[in-house]
Design a protein around this motif. Structure first.
Motif, mmCIF file in Angstrom:
data_model
loop_
_atom_site.group_PDB
_atom_site.id
_atom_site.type_symbol
_atom_site.label_atom_id
_atom_site.label_comp_id
_atom_site.label_asym_id
_atom_site.label_seq_id
_atom_site.Cartn_x
_atom_site.Cartn_y
_atom_site.Cartn_z
ATOM 1 N N ARG A 105 5.370 -14.353 -10.977
ATOM 2 C CA ARG A 105 5.330 -15.533 -10.114
ATOM 3 C C ARG A 105 4.588 -16.683 -10.776
ATOM 4 N NH1 ARG A 105 5.407 -11.430 -5.966
ATOM 5 N NH2 ARG A 105 7.469 -11.676 -5.081
ATOM 6 N N ARG A 122 12.352 -0.930 6.727
ATOM 7 C CA ARG A 122 12.973 -1.245 5.440
ATOM 8 C C ARG A 122 14.326 -1.911 5.653
ATOM 9 N NH1 ARG A 122 11.402 -2.516 0.396
ATOM 10 N NH2 ARG A 122 11.544 -0.751 -0.982
ATOM 11 N N ALA A 155 4.193 -12.174 -2.867
ATOM 12 C CA ALA A 155 5.494 -12.394 -2.233
ATOM 13 C C ALA A 155 5.353 -13.312 -1.014
ATOM 14 C CB ALA A 155 6.115 -11.062 -1.824
ATOM 15 N N MET A 178 15.287 -10.630 4.565
ATOM 16 C CA MET A 178 15.082 -11.288 3.264
ATOM 17 C C MET A 178 16.402 -11.874 2.765
ATOM 18 S SD MET A 178 12.281 -9.135 1.072
ATOM 19 C CE MET A 178 12.862 -7.462 1.294
ATOM 20 N N ARG A 220 9.715 3.985 8.982
ATOM 21 C CA ARG A 220 9.838 3.355 7.662
ATOM 22 C C ARG A 220 11.269 2.906 7.403
ATOM 23 N NH1 ARG A 220 6.568 6.275 3.012
ATOM 24 N NH2 ARG A 220 7.624 4.672 1.816
ATOM 25 N N ARG A 280 6.181 -1.160 4.734
ATOM 26 C CA ARG A 280 5.938 0.280 4.732
ATOM 27 C C ARG A 280 5.120 0.763 5.917
ATOM 28 N NH1 ARG A 280 6.920 -1.237 -0.163
ATOM 29 N NH2 ARG A 280 8.366 0.027 -1.376
ATOM 30 N N VAL A 281 4.228 -0.068 6.415
ATOM 31 C CA VAL A 281 3.347 0.434 7.477
ATOM 32 C C VAL A 281 3.687 -0.121 8.858
ATOM 33 C CG1 VAL A 281 1.468 0.818 5.844
ATOM 34 C CG2 VAL A 281 1.536 -1.330 7.143
ATOM 35 N N GLU A 287 10.005 -6.011 -6.290
ATOM 36 C CA GLU A 287 8.943 -5.560 -5.397
ATOM 37 C C GLU A 287 7.774 -4.958 -6.178
ATOM 38 O OE1 GLU A 287 9.646 -3.871 -1.152
ATOM 39 O OE2 GLU A 287 9.307 -2.168 -2.458
ATOM 40 N N HIS A 329 15.293 -3.070 -5.509
ATOM 41 C CA HIS A 329 14.065 -3.781 -5.173
ATOM 42 C C HIS A 329 13.231 -4.081 -6.419
ATOM 43 C CE1 HIS A 329 15.128 -2.320 -1.122
ATOM 44 N NE2 HIS A 329 14.453 -3.364 -0.695
ATOM 45 N N VAL A 388 -1.072 3.584 1.114
ATOM 46 C CA VAL A 388 -0.049 2.540 1.052
ATOM 47 C C VAL A 388 0.392 2.324 -0.391
ATOM 48 C CG1 VAL A 388 0.537 0.178 1.689
ATOM 49 C CG2 VAL A 388 -1.162 1.417 3.024
ATOM 50 N N MET A 413 4.092 2.908 -2.169
ATOM 51 C CA MET A 413 4.785 1.852 -2.920
ATOM 52 C C MET A 413 5.209 2.347 -4.297
ATOM 53 S SD MET A 413 2.399 -1.327 -1.657
ATOM 54 C CE MET A 413 3.003 -2.623 -2.712
ATOM 55 N N ASP A 456 14.884 -5.853 4.744
ATOM 56 C CA ASP A 456 15.870 -6.156 3.702
ATOM 57 C C ASP A 456 16.887 -7.164 4.222
ATOM 58 O OD1 ASP A 456 14.744 -4.559 1.823
ATOM 59 O OD2 ASP A 456 16.213 -2.940 1.938
ATOM 60 N N PHE A 514 -6.824 -2.363 -5.050
ATOM 61 C CA PHE A 514 -5.975 -2.016 -3.903
ATOM 62 C C PHE A 514 -5.550 -0.543 -3.986
ATOM 63 C CE2 PHE A 514 -1.430 -1.626 -2.548
ATOM 64 C CZ PHE A 514 -1.612 -1.753 -1.178
ATOM 65 N N ARG A 519 15.221 -21.308 9.339
ATOM 66 C CA ARG A 519 15.811 -20.739 8.128
ATOM 67 C C ARG A 519 14.908 -19.657 7.535
ATOM 68 N NH1 ARG A 519 18.453 -24.905 4.034
ATOM 69 N NH2 ARG A 519 16.930 -26.483 4.601
ATOM 70 N N PRO A 537 5.523 -6.073 0.873
ATOM 71 C CA PRO A 537 5.767 -4.656 0.601
ATOM 72 C C PRO A 537 4.836 -3.730 1.390
ATOM 73 C CG PRO A 537 4.652 -5.684 -1.262
ATOM 74 C CD PRO A 537 5.027 -6.787 -0.307
ATOM 75 N N VAL A 538 3.686 -4.241 1.794
ATOM 76 C CA VAL A 538 2.771 -3.432 2.603
ATOM 77 C C VAL A 538 3.272 -3.372 4.044
ATOM 78 C CG1 VAL A 538 0.417 -3.211 3.496
ATOM 79 C CG2 VAL A 538 0.787 -3.904 1.122
#
Lengths: 275, 481
Positions: free
Chosen positions: A171, B32, B372, B39, B28, B332-333, A199, A196, A214, A218, B36, A207, B264, B328-329
């Motif tokens: 980035r 997901r 992100a 996005m 999950r 998943r949670v 990602e 992905h 978590v 990942m 997806d 972290f 948007r 991404p966190v």
């Protein structure tokens, strides 16, 4: 839409910084400093050495200052600003000789280029040197591509690889574009996309130990998509991600592995095979 | 998931809740798949990257300008709304806001409230407050209706029931409403609609949120897709809008790019099905609309964020949810793991001002700082930078006077000492090289278990020779540098 783009905040403070234009690259220098990074130093030294060889191959003399240690990023991202500044100051001192600095790890290069100015925000006198260092800092793939403008002949056997890039480095510095362009130069290497791809692998420095569940989920997803990509191996130019991904793969008892891009590239262009 | 720490001991913490969520395969998958899709929708809604970046910059500038004039814009908003016949109320705390809402309802002897979607009302826990006073508060947004029916909280700020799939909703409707179990999404929606229709007509008061409050004209703008917002704000005799003080913008022109960014970024829509511009109660010659309109402006810690030049940027937020869709966190949670009203990256940076870091000590750490969120934020809030700043405030000692509410929640002398040692090691070249020598020489002695890392990885083993060593040999550098 264009008529909507008016100057909305002529006098406002705290607006987002202007988007930088494309980076202007200098001519290939005669000498550079390699900043090896702490993770490479201890865990992937061979890749650091291969980075040196890749640079030497381009006719560049490489310096490796013995006082170097860590860029300070772990403390910085953990909130320990004073300790980060102490370590950053030491690196700033030893890199303050005007030579271009090449870093074989994207997030550490990003630390020099983007975050030292935040670390030293309260020291105007230091900021001049910080911005000079930022100007002279190049991530390895960026340097090989845009400064060395490498022209390689691929001496390796046909293979397929998946590329992983550090999120912040991608980035902040478009490292994905640089690494892809380098891989594209190798006639026998096919780069495969993985699910992905953009990602995060879940490392994130501390972290991974503060939120192990978590982070573990990942990296499990990341390793699965890498394995399912059809690639023979993964390559990356970031030591932290590599430590995370390979550590997880080994824990899972998978044969698939990642490798530092510098080692992969050196093998392809030197014809030296280690595996 | 963790082998070493029983989940039961952690259930009150982010980590504990995360472990439970991570073990739930259905949850999950739901997240997901949904994230997806969101996005992709956002990407499709911004086909031109230059246009997108220009618009984000504009959005950022509009909000920065509004915030730089926040006190005067709020006064102007109050004056305009008052002139339009809207009653404006100020609440410093959620308790105060609830008292205000309750007193308005009580003044009409109301017992039934119908609500359009409002995250600020969630922040206030308005439903519970009113229920304790025998006032029924029914959610009319389909997602909110579903979570309310199941006694849950929203798991996403735009799509409150995104953690459930249609099969789970079918079962819920069957169990709670006694209807036949159907997996037909349209039929499920029709079931909800039929129930809600009657409630709109019966309600004494309608409650809604606000997306943008326009100071120059005294207009409350509300976007929605289901029509429930329009029903809630026009059918009942009283409309109460609740919102945070950061929602004020200068003029209607500013609203156009912000709405485009909002819809948007959130759902990939060019515009929502309904865009409501509310500028006052029913006038004598008008046939419909509420008799009374109220606006409750809530602070709840926002002025604390406003006072800090860096953290002020958190108030740019237009609540699109793009940061959580791309996180991404969060993916998943899920939203409930955050344990607070606002989940995801934006929740992590605005919640500390509202509830204090002592209540959410792990929020700033629950990020790999991948960036992100910051990349997609339509108003360019540098979310990773905010998270790092919160970590800094979180480890300050009391003497260092943390600048965020209840800062220093993670202050630890032991950890402080470890980092001091780390800094010493990394600034003492001889010691550092000695450390490298020892670590590589005695690599076989590396422990097999190194804390939580080895739950998911093998222990990293140092190489035989360090890069310092290899580089020196290779470059044949006798002299330093």
């Amino acid at each position: 839409m264009t008529d909507l783009f008016y100057d909305a905040a002529p006098n406002a403070t705290r607006v987002a910084p202007e988007r930088p234009g494309p980076r202007q690259y200098p001519a290939k220098p005669a000498e550079v400093t390699l900043f090896g990074t702490c993770v490479m130093d201890l865990f992937f030294p061979q890749a650091g050495l291969d980075a040196i060889r890749l640079l030497e191959r381009e006719g560049i003399r490489v310096h490796f200052p013995r006082q170097q240690s860590c860029c300070g990023q772990p403390a910085w991202t953990s909130g320990y600003v004073d300790d980060a500044r102490t370590v950053a100051r030491a690196q700033l001192e030893l890199l303050d000789n005007g030579l271009p600095v090449v870093v074989p790890s994207g997030s550490c290069a990003g630390m020099f280029r983007e975050h030292y100015r935040e670390v030293f925000a309260d020291e105007p006198e230091t900021l001049t040197r910080v911005s000079a260092l930022a100007e002279r800092t190049f991530e390895l793939t960026e340097f090989l591509l845009h400064v060395c403008r490498v022209d390689w002949q691929d001496l390796g056997q046909p293979t397929r690889v998946a590329l992983h890039t550090s999120c912040t480095a991608r980035r902040e510095m478009n490292t994905h574009l640089h690494a892809r362009a380098l891989l594209d130069k190798l006639s026998n290497v096919q780069r495969l996309d993985h699910d992905h791809e953009s990602e995060c692998c879940g490392f994130g420095g501390t972290f991974s130990v503060r939120m192990p569940e978590v982070s573990g989920a990942m990296v499990l997803d990341k390793t699965r998509s890498l394995r399912e990509s059809g690639a023979a191996e993964m390559v990356t130019a970031d030591g932290g991600c590599l430590l995370n991904i390979n550590g997880s793969l080994e824990k899972q008892k998978q044969a698939f592995r990642g490798r530092h891009l510098a080692s992969f590239l050196w093998e392809r262009v030197s014809g030296e095979s280690r595996s | 998931m963790s082998q070493r720490i029983p989940v039961t001991e952690l259930a009150d913490s982010f980590r504990g809740r995360a472990a439970v969520a991570l073990a739930d395969d259905q949850l999950r998958t739901n997240f997901r798949v949904a994230m997806d899709s969101l996005m992709q929708k956002r990407a499709d809604a911004f086909p031109d990257a230059d246009e997108r970046e220009g618009l984000r910059e504009l959005g950022n500038h509009i909000k920065a300008r509004a915030l730089s004039r926040l006190p005067e814009l709020l006064e102007q908003l109050e004056a305009r709304l008052t002139a339009n016949g809207v009653k404006v109320h100020w609440a410093e705390t959620t308790e105060e806001a609830n008292r205000i809402v309750h007193s308005i309802i009580a003044s009409r002897n109301g017992t039934q409230v119908v609500k359009g979607k409002s995250m600020v009302s969630e922040e206030m826990e308005m439903n519970d407050y009113l229920a304790e006073r025998d006032i029924e508060c029914l959610e009319s947004d389909m997602g909110e209706y579903i979570v309310q029916l199941d006694g849950e909280k929203p798991s996403h700020i735009i799509m409150p029931a995104i953690h459930k799939n249609r099969f789970q909703i079918a079962r819920l409707f069957h169990d709670k409403l006694g209807v036949e179990e159907t997996e037909d999404v349209n039929e499920l929606i029709q079931i909800g609609r039929r129930t809600l229709r009657q409630k709109f007509l019966e309600a004494d008061v309608g409650v809604s949120g606000v997306n943008f409050a326009v100071a120059e004209t005294g207009t409350l703008l509300l976007v929605e897709n289901e029509g429930n917002g329009r029903m809630s704000t026009t059918v009942p005799p009283v409309h109460i809008a609740v919102t945070g003080i950061e929602k004020v913008v200068e003029n209607l022109r500013d609203v156009v790019p912000l709405v485009s960014l909002l819809t948007r970024s959130a759902l990939g829509q060019p515009i929502t099905t309904y865009v409501n511009l509310i500028s006052g109660p029913r006038k004598p010659d008008e046939l419909d609309g509420p008799e009374e309109v109220h606006l409750v402006l809530l602070d709840n810690g926002r002025s604390g964020a406003f006072a800090d030049a860096q953290m002020r940027q958190t108030l740019n937020c237009i609540r699109c949810g793009a940061c959580m869709n791309h996180c991404p966190v969060y993916t998943r949670v899920g939203g409930h793991t955050y344990g607070e009203v606002y989940p995801g990256p934006i929740g992590k940076i605005i919640t500390p001002h509202m509830v204090g870091l002592h209540k959410v000590p792990d929020h700033p750490s629950a990020s790999s700082l991948c960036g992100a969120c910051g990349e997609v934020c339509p108003v360019k809030i540098p979310i990773p930078e905010m998270l790092r700043r919160l970590r800094q405030e979180n480890v300050k000692s009391p003497a260092e006077q943390p600048k965020v509410k209840d800062g220093g929640a993670k202050y630890s002398r032991k950890e402080r000492a470890i980092w001091r040692l780390w800094a010493w090691l990394n600034t003492s070249p001889v010691i550092y090289r000695l450390f490298l020598w020892g670590a590589t020489r005695f690599r076989k002695l590396t422990p097999k278990n190194v804390g939580p890392w080895t739950d998911h990885h093998t222990a990293p083993v140092p190489a035989r020779r360090s890069l310092h060593d290899l580089a020196r040999a290779h470059l044949n550098q006798g002299d330093p540098s």
